[in-house]
Design an enzyme around this catalytic site. Sequence first.
Site, mmCIF file in Angstrom:
data_model
loop_
_atom_site.group_PDB
_atom_site.id
_atom_site.type_symbol
_atom_site.label_atom_id
_atom_site.label_comp_id
_atom_site.label_asym_id
_atom_site.label_seq_id
_atom_site.Cartn_x
_atom_site.Cartn_y
_atom_site.Cartn_z
ATOM 1 N N LYS A 26 0.854 -1.204 0.000
ATOM 2 C CA LYS A 26 0.000 0.000 0.000
ATOM 3 C C LYS A 26 0.884 1.246 0.000
ATOM 4 C CE LYS A 26 -1.824 1.533 4.078
ATOM 5 N NZ LYS A 26 -1.669 2.951 4.404
ATOM 6 N N ASN A 27 1.882 1.270 0.921
ATOM 7 C CA ASN A 27 2.652 2.502 1.130
ATOM 8 C C ASN A 27 3.743 2.730 0.091
ATOM 9 O OD1 ASN A 27 0.987 3.112 3.219
ATOM 10 N ND2 ASN A 27 2.351 2.350 4.816
ATOM 11 N N ARG A 97 -3.622 10.152 4.420
ATOM 12 C CA ARG A 97 -2.343 10.816 4.643
ATOM 13 C C ARG A 97 -1.551 10.914 3.343
ATOM 14 N NH1 ARG A 97 0.459 13.983 8.364
ATOM 15 N NH2 ARG A 97 2.681 13.782 7.933
ATOM 16 N N CYS A 121 -4.980 7.669 9.417
ATOM 17 C CA CYS A 121 -5.330 7.026 10.685
ATOM 18 C C CYS A 121 -5.198 8.028 11.832
ATOM 19 C CB CYS A 121 -4.373 5.865 10.966
ATOM 20 S SG CYS A 121 -4.394 4.637 9.690
ATOM 21 N N ARG A 126 0.132 14.069 13.627
ATOM 22 C CA ARG A 126 0.616 13.898 12.236
ATOM 23 C C ARG A 126 0.809 15.262 11.565
ATOM 24 N NH1 ARG A 126 -1.796 8.669 9.535
ATOM 25 N NH2 ARG A 126 0.350 8.457 8.822
ATOM 26 N N ASP A 322 3.953 0.076 12.384
ATOM 27 C CA ASP A 322 2.728 -0.522 11.845
ATOM 28 C C ASP A 322 2.534 -1.967 12.278
ATOM 29 O OD1 ASP A 322 2.932 1.216 8.646
ATOM 30 O OD2 ASP A 322 2.331 1.860 10.646
ATOM 31 N N ARG A 415 -8.893 -0.657 4.129
ATOM 32 C CA ARG A 415 -8.011 0.395 3.619
ATOM 33 C C ARG A 415 -6.643 -0.166 3.291
ATOM 34 N NH1 ARG A 415 -6.813 5.025 7.227
ATOM 35 N NH2 ARG A 415 -5.417 5.368 5.478
HETATM 36 C C1 EPZ Z 1 4.074 6.631 6.823
HETATM 37 O O1 EPZ Z 1 3.351 7.627 7.501
HETATM 38 C C2 EPZ Z 1 3.091 5.499 6.557
HETATM 39 N N1 EPZ Z 1 2.008 5.977 5.704
HETATM 40 C C3 EPZ Z 1 2.520 5.004 7.894
HETATM 41 O O2 EPZ Z 1 1.683 3.887 7.613
HETATM 42 C C4 EPZ Z 1 3.684 4.526 8.754
HETATM 43 O O3 EPZ Z 1 3.168 4.179 10.030
HETATM 44 C C5 EPZ Z 1 4.713 5.649 8.924
HETATM 45 O O4 EPZ Z 1 5.134 6.130 7.638
HETATM 46 C C6 EPZ Z 1 5.947 5.176 9.655
HETATM 47 O O5 EPZ Z 1 6.579 4.183 8.899
HETATM 48 C C7 EPZ Z 1 2.221 6.098 4.361
HETATM 49 O O6 EPZ Z 1 3.292 5.835 3.841
HETATM 50 C C8 EPZ Z 1 1.058 6.584 3.562
HETATM 51 P P1 EPZ Z 1 6.164 9.657 9.360
HETATM 52 P P2 EPZ Z 1 4.010 9.086 7.715
HETATM 53 O O7 EPZ Z 1 6.089 10.999 8.723
HETATM 54 O O8 EPZ Z 1 4.982 9.373 6.640
HETATM 55 C C9 EPZ Z 1 6.445 13.060 12.548
HETATM 56 C C10 EPZ Z 1 -0.213 2.568 7.786
HETATM 57 O O9 EPZ Z 1 -0.788 1.992 8.727
HETATM 58 N N2 EPZ Z 1 6.302 14.067 11.509
HETATM 59 O O10 EPZ Z 1 7.333 8.780 9.035
HETATM 60 O O11 EPZ Z 1 2.909 10.041 7.976
HETATM 61 C C11 EPZ Z 1 5.181 12.244 12.748
HETATM 62 O O12 EPZ Z 1 4.279 12.930 13.586
HETATM 63 C C12 EPZ Z 1 0.288 3.974 7.963
HETATM 64 O O13 EPZ Z 1 0.010 2.064 6.654
HETATM 65 C C13 EPZ Z 1 6.480 15.397 11.863
HETATM 66 O O14 EPZ Z 1 6.743 15.716 13.024
HETATM 67 O O15 EPZ Z 1 4.825 8.876 9.047
HETATM 68 C C14 EPZ Z 1 5.725 10.979 13.394
HETATM 69 O O16 EPZ Z 1 5.876 11.208 14.779
HETATM 70 C C15 EPZ Z 1 0.032 4.494 9.364
HETATM 71 N N3 EPZ Z 1 6.357 16.354 10.910
HETATM 72 C C16 EPZ Z 1 7.119 10.841 12.766
HETATM 73 O O17 EPZ Z 1 7.399 12.083 12.131
HETATM 74 C C17 EPZ Z 1 6.068 16.037 9.603
HETATM 75 O O18 EPZ Z 1 5.990 16.971 8.776
HETATM 76 C C18 EPZ Z 1 7.221 9.773 11.712
HETATM 77 O O19 EPZ Z 1 6.060 9.863 10.923
HETATM 78 C C19 EPZ Z 1 5.904 14.687 9.261
HETATM 79 C C20 EPZ Z 1 6.027 13.716 10.225
#
Ligand code: EPZ
Length: 438
Positions: A26-27, A97, A121, A126, A322, A415
């Site tokens: 998916k991702n 997202r 989610c 986020r 995840d 999803r």
């Molecule tokens: C991606 O989300 C995945 N989604 C998520 O999968 C996955 O859990 C996550 O990466 C971690 O591997 C997709 O790829 C669509 P992050 P993402 O930005 O990119 C903080 C699922 O179940 N952050 O790596 O949104 C954030 O709050 C989903 O398939 C900021 O602070 O996750 C988090 O604490 C859920 N500022 C950390 O970074 C920003 O601008 C890591 O989140 C962006 C993120």
Amino acid sequence: MEEFFRIQGAGGKKTLKGDFVVSGAKNAALKMFGAAFLFADGFEMRNVPEIEDIRSVAALAEKSGLTAKRVGEGKWQVGPAKGEIWKMDEELSRKIRASIVLTGPILSRFGKVEFSFPGGCNIGKRPIDQFLDGYRAMGAKVSEVEQEKVLNVTITAPKGGLRGAEIFMRNPSHTATETLMMAGVLARGKTVLKNAAMEPEIVALAEYLVACGAAISGAGTPTIEIVGGKLLKASGRPYVTIPDRIEAGSIIVLASLLGKKVTIRNCEPCHLDALIAALKLCGVRITTGPDFVEIFDSGKNYRLPDKSLTIKTQGYPGFPTDLQAPMISFFTQVDGDSVVFETIFESRLEYIQDLVKMGASIVTVSNNQAFIHGSTPLVGKEMKSLDLRSGMAFVIAGLLAKGESLVHNAYNIDRGYANIEGRLKNIGAKIERVRVEP
Ligand code: EPZ
């Protein structure tokens, strides 16, 4: 219409057997509906999972002027962009997202993008500060207007387009790394992403873009360099989606709990080192091949090495956030005291109260640490999935428990897991989808 899963639990008996074929990631696939804006031509996508999020992001991309057509089982024809539509549909962009990922390619292609704060989610705030700071570093002007709790963002590139920049990522964000990497593909000059995320989906994206003419190096390491150039060309090269490591990991956990002999096929075991290492430590009998993982009933109870084990969720190659929920379901069946630290998202343990109602002995502290005492027998319950991955954890717990469980909000699970009940039935699970007309 409401849909839920009705599950007859096995009461811990290991009866599952057969093959589970893993879908495309998916991702990984979601991001290609953004990448397509970087191309002068279109391309075919293969092994695309048949899930809700793909349909949502395709609809969003189409509204942004991209051709996106499903042309067969797991096959999509995407691109080229038909016109300069830089305003992203509000309702669709707030649904998932992944919508945020389209902003980079659209901004670097058309010089402007307008979107509403993305959805996804409810596992934490986020924020999108790293995306916006990255665009500012590349010379863009960012304006944010909040209307009735919706944040609308308009970003305008400088005259002549985005400029390459050196960007240090405070959090190695998965989607921010992908998005800024793609923004750099059409920017003027070199962009360097430091402290970048290293997920396999990022490597897969970079490999395809490079094959189509992008100058990207370092994907999969903490430093990625992108030298901006002209529009990419697929020239008939298909994009083949890598296996979904999170789906594979979820089923590996289920098979560890209830498998007599289960083979998880079409997966990349090397993407699952952290999970497989933890399961082996608890006594799970696992063998791996080039594209499969086999789980056998070891005939013995699982126990933690010297009665305790601590898992911390981290960016790749650490233990994936995840798989945190499925892993906590697993730990309820292991003798000993385990601890899980959720370090990525600040509210991703809400679902645990439902596992406790089933009989699990789990205490959560400051909403990011879970202390699990196992093993405890679980009893079937009625539950409501809050998000995709905890929904899957409820399905696993329901299959494990004694008696019947109902898991509501099947949409959440759809999803990310295509036809989950059909594929679980194939290995002997007693699960059915129930549709309730309004
Ligand atoms: C991606 O989300 C995945 N989604 C998520 O999968 C996955 O859990 C996550 O990466 C971690 O591997 C997709 O790829 C669509 P992050 P993402 O930005 O990119 C903080 C699922 O179940 N952050 O790596 O949104 C954030 O709050 C989903 O398939 C900021 O602070 O996750 C988090 O604490 C859920 N500022 C950390 O970074 C920003 O601008 C890591 O989140 C962006 C993120």
